[in-house]
Design an enzyme around this catalytic site. Structure first.
Site, PDB file in Angstrom:
ATOM      1  N   ARG A 326       0.843  -1.196   0.000  1.00 29.84           N
ATOM      2  CA  ARG A 326       0.000   0.000   0.000  1.00 29.84           C
ATOM      3  C   ARG A 326       0.873   1.238   0.000  1.00 29.84           C
ATOM      4  NH1 ARG A 326      -4.133   0.868   4.907  1.00 29.84           N
ATOM      5  NH2 ARG A 326      -2.264   1.422   6.079  1.00 29.84           N
ATOM      6  N   ASP A 449     -11.399   1.471   8.769  1.00 31.67           N
ATOM      7  CA  ASP A 449     -11.904   2.807   8.460  1.00 31.67           C
ATOM      8  C   ASP A 449     -13.327   2.780   7.927  1.00 31.67           C
ATOM      9  OD1 ASP A 449      -9.937   4.697   9.215  1.00 31.67           O
ATOM     10  OD2 ASP A 449      -8.627   3.919   7.645  1.00 31.67           O
ATOM     11  N   CYS A 496      -8.579  -6.325   4.161  1.00 36.44           N
ATOM     12  CA  CYS A 496      -7.386  -6.270   5.003  1.00 36.44           C
ATOM     13  C   CYS A 496      -7.651  -5.566   6.336  1.00 36.44           C
ATOM     14  CB  CYS A 496      -6.225  -5.616   4.259  1.00 36.44           C
ATOM     15  SG  CYS A 496      -6.609  -3.958   3.691  1.00 36.44           S
TER      16      CYS A 496
HETATM   17  C1  PEP Z   1      -8.383  -0.238   7.304  1.00 36.98           C
HETATM   18  O1  PEP Z   1      -8.716   0.942   7.380  1.00 36.98           O
HETATM   19  O2  PEP Z   1      -9.167  -1.189   7.437  1.00 36.98           O
HETATM   20  C2  PEP Z   1      -6.969  -0.598   7.074  1.00 36.98           C
HETATM   21  C3  PEP Z   1      -6.616  -1.830   6.858  1.00 36.98           C
HETATM   22  O3  PEP Z   1      -6.040   0.392   7.112  1.00 36.98           O
HETATM   23  P1  PEP Z   1      -5.444   1.056   8.445  1.00 36.98           P
HETATM   24  O4  PEP Z   1      -5.870   0.197   9.608  1.00 36.98           O
HETATM   25  O5  PEP Z   1      -3.983   1.089   8.238  1.00 36.98           O
HETATM   26  O6  PEP Z   1      -6.110   2.388   8.419  1.00 36.98           O
HETATM   27 MG    MG Z   2      -7.437   2.588   6.720  1.00 37.34          MG
END
Ligand code: PEP
Ligand code: MG
Length: 563
Positions: A326, A449, A496
């Site tokens: 990413r 998120d 993810c």
């Molecule tokens: C998410 O937002 O689900 C994610 C995998 O990214 P991060 O937890 O790094 O914001």
């Molecule tokens: Mg995220």
């Protein structure tokens, strides 16, 4: 039974070794020999560095990275010049001056909003203590020389303590202070040493030689329990070990449901060392490499070369298995102080991730160049975070194309088969996922998120954490929409966010048709075992019913009853 914070799972039973850090009492003295004091400082710096190098010889790679960070603190020009400057101006002995300067540095880190940066104060305190001990000519306890297995009890286990720990001799550790994100907790998890932190004043409550039972999953400890309790826990420990041994047999097996539907189980990583762990735990790929950690815990941007090395290492570890890297997802709770970004009222809704990258084009291009150069070493897929519109995808792709052309012009190779995908973590992206699917090669749903933005619940705010619920029907409907839209356009859809490794939701996600599940390395084998025991057709029916249920609570209960 005492309750703290479970920092690393597992049961340990053993005798306590109480690690009491010495009180470092030194006097504040006016001095005349300014140069003599500076010499003492440099000598102590040298001895401290030598000690760290010595510890490094028997350390693991992850331990070494912490020890390297300590050496970097010892070599920090700002630290050294602050101490020297103060010796010059205040004419005080070096111990007193150093103490003052260290306190100032520690206060700066502790005052930061970001939990991760806050924890770095522990590193300065740790290496500072070593330095002061060496200035005073005091011996330091060497954890590498333990003669019998023990459970360590300390006010705080410092990162350099963990770096010296021998897994055979340290059965577990307990501390007065600390949280789940402290370096010692991270290290304990990676070394698989059970640990409970934040127990208050446990070092006052236990004595040398007390017997302790520590349950790192529950975050509890028992002091001098009856033999019947010890037996009970010993049995549980044996059962846990047995489960682990059984799971290990699945390392090389496919993740296929009982009725033959194959999915990919991948792992989330933050650095190349995590990739090794993922590989050892049978991950079929990397579903999310959070590259922002490469940018954090330092004072300037990482160079293209540094990034190239890290990406190449991960790709090589994973061989021909897919690796989704990413691009920079900074902002929100992940700050980069050296970018000097203005404080915002709503950082989670602010200038972050792809928004910064499209604006600060050079930062983005450096990363893309490193990624493209590394792509020839494995099966790379590039993923953009925080996408909310088609325009952002097109702009990012234009920049990617520009970098490709620049590399081509100077005859630098890159793979021509790199898939490019996006995170679906903003409701707007989920809603237009039918349109976005035509622009990209894959989706990865970021539930961490997506839940926060869909339900307007700050993922960091404990007070409203009861509202942060993956069973929320709005969230589940969005997930289903994204999977269906991806499939209609012929692209694969992964996840993810933390939900992907949540055993309560895995059956529903399987039934919804999710293609790839990416989670922490330790969740991979339990998830594989679970999926191998599920029937896809049955889960499909359950997922359809779930989408008709009105409330999160009812969905959760329905799932519990039916799976
Ligand atoms: C998410 O937002 O689900 C994610 C995998 O990214 P991060 O937890 O790094 O914001
Ligand atoms: Mg995220």
């Amino acid at each position: 039974m005492l309750k703290g914070i479970g920092a690393s799972p597992g049961i340990a039973i053993g005798k306590v070794l109480l690690l009491k850090k010495e009180e470092l009492n030194f006097q504040h003295m006016t001095i005349t020999d300014v140069e003599g004091e500076k010499k003492k400082l440099h000598k102590a710096l040298e001895i401290s560095k030598q000690q760290l190098e010595e510890i490094k010889k028997t350390s693991t790679e992850q331990q070494r990275s912490i020890l390297d960070a300590h050496v970097m603190i010892l070599e920090d020009p700002e630290l050294i010049s602050s101490v020297e400057g103060k010796i010059d101006s205040e004419k005080l002995n070096v111990e007193a001056v150093l103490d003052e300067v260290l306190k100032m540095f520690i206060a700066i880190f502790e005052g930061m909003d970001n939990e991760y940066m806050k924890e770095r104060a522990a590193d300065i305190r740790d290496v500072g203590q070593r330095l002061v001990m060496n200035l005073m000519g005091k011996e330091q306890l060497n954890l590498q020389e333990l003669k019998e297995p023990v459970i360590l009890a300390a006010h705080d286990i410092t990162p350099s303590d963990t770096a010296q720990m021998d897994r055979e001799m340290v059965l577990g550790f307990i501390t007065d202070i600390g949280g789940r994100t402290s370096h010692s907790a991270i290290m304990a998890r990676s070394m698989e040493i059970p640990a409970v932190v934040g127990l208050g004043n446990i070092t006052e409550e236990v004595k040398m030689g007390d017997t302790i039972i520590l349950d790192g999953k529950e975050g509890t400890i028992l002091i001098n329990p009856d033999s019947s309790v010890i037996e009970e826990y010993a049995k549980r420990r044996e059962e846990e070990e047995e489960v682990k041994r059984e799971l290990r047999k699945l390392v090389n097996s496919d993740t296929v449901s009982k009725d033959g539907v194959k999915v990919e189980l991948a792992s989330n990583i933050g650095n190349p060392k995590d990739a090794k762990k993922a590989h050892e735990n049978g991950a079929e790929g990397i579903g999310l490499y959070r590259t922002e950690f490469l940018y954090m815990d330092r004072s300037s941007l990482p160079t293209e070369e540094e990034q190239f090395k890290a990406y190449k290492e991960v790709l090589e570890i994973m061989g021909d298995r897919p690796v989704v890297i990413r691009t920079l997802d900074i902002g929100g709770d992940k700050e980069l102080p050296y970018l000097n970004l203005p404080k915002e009222m709503n950082p989670f809704l602010g200038y972050r991730a792809i928004r910064i990258c499209l604006d600060e084009k050079e930062i983005f291009k450096t990363q893309l160049r490193a990624l493209l150069r590394a792509s020839v070493y494995g099966n790379l897929k590039i993923m953009y975070p925080m996408i909310s519109s088609v325009e952002e995808v097109r702009q990012a792709n234009e920049i990617l194309e520009e970098v490709k052309q620049e590399l081509k012009a100077v005859n630098i190779n890159y793979s021509t088969e790199i898939e490019v995908g996006i995170m679906i973590e903003i409701p707007a992206a989920a809603v237009i996922s039918d349109i976005l699917a035509k622009e990209v090669d894959f989706f990865s749903i970021g539930t961490n998120d997506l839940i926060q933005y869909t339900t307007a619940v700050d993922r960091m705010n404990e007070k409203i954490s009861y509202l942060y619920n993956p069973f929320n029907p709005a969230v589940l409907r969005l997930i289903k929409t994204v999977i269906d839209n991806g499939h209609k356009a012929g692209i694969w859809v992964g996840m993810c966010g933390e939900v992907a490794g949540d055993q309560r939701l895995i059956p529903i996600l399987l039934g919804m048709g999710l293609d790839e599940f990416s989670m922490s390395a330790s969740s991979v084998l339990p998830a594989r075992k679970q999926i191998q025991g599920l029937c896809y057709e049955e889960m499909k029916g359950i997922a359809e019913k779930v989408l008709e249920i009105s409330t999160a609570k009812e969905i959760e209960e329905f799932v519990k009853l039916n799976i």
